[in-house]
Design a protein around this motif. Structure first.
Motif: not given
Length: 137
Positions: A92-104, A30-39
């Motif tokens: 924004s959590l909404e932006n994460v949910y828009d990309q991927n449900l599990l990442a949200g 799931n690439e959204v999790i590391p892309q959302t907070d890469p640090a």
């Protein structure tokens, strides 16, 4: 809390950090999790979260002998709670949910999960009484 309940708490914390992380990260695909907070949530960061989880499980039966390690667990969870609050205040959590449900769902739960286990570890840390045995010289 009984010793059995506390042991189960350590196992639960470990399973959240290992199995839970594998589910939400879809086995690190799931690439959204590391892309959302890469640090904090890079693939290496996710792997280290799993290592912490294994440490929780490793002490689940002997936690009463490693009081100061439990204190380290409290500090580790505090660091993740602070990281989450910083992330949450700027994203924004909404932006994460828009990309991927599990990442949200992951980003919705991880701060609360870490806060809950930080309180649990702190409880255990303060409940453990130092051994009355005199150390050998």
């Amino acid at each position: 809390m009984t010793q059995s309940t506390i042991s189960k708490g350590f196992i639960a914390a470990g399973l959240m950090n290992t199995v839970g992380l594998l589910i939400f990260s879809k086995g690190f695909t799931n690439e959204v999790i590391p892309q959302t907070d890469p640090a904090v949530m890079s693939y290496f960061g996710l792997l280290m979260i799993m290592v912490w989880g294994l440490a929780y499980i490793a002490v689940s039966k002997t936690y009463m002998n490693v009081k100061w390690l439990i204190g380290v667990f409290v500090l580790e969870k505090l660091a993740y709670v602070i990281a989450y609050l910083v992330w949450f205040s700027n994203n924004s959590l909404e932006n994460v949910y828009d990309q991927n449900l599990l990442a949200g769902i992951f980003y919705t739960l991880y701060g609360l999960n870490d806060f809950t286990f930080m309180i649990f570890f702190a409880y255990v840390f303060f409940k453990i009484t130092p051994s009355r045995e005199t150390p050998a010289h």
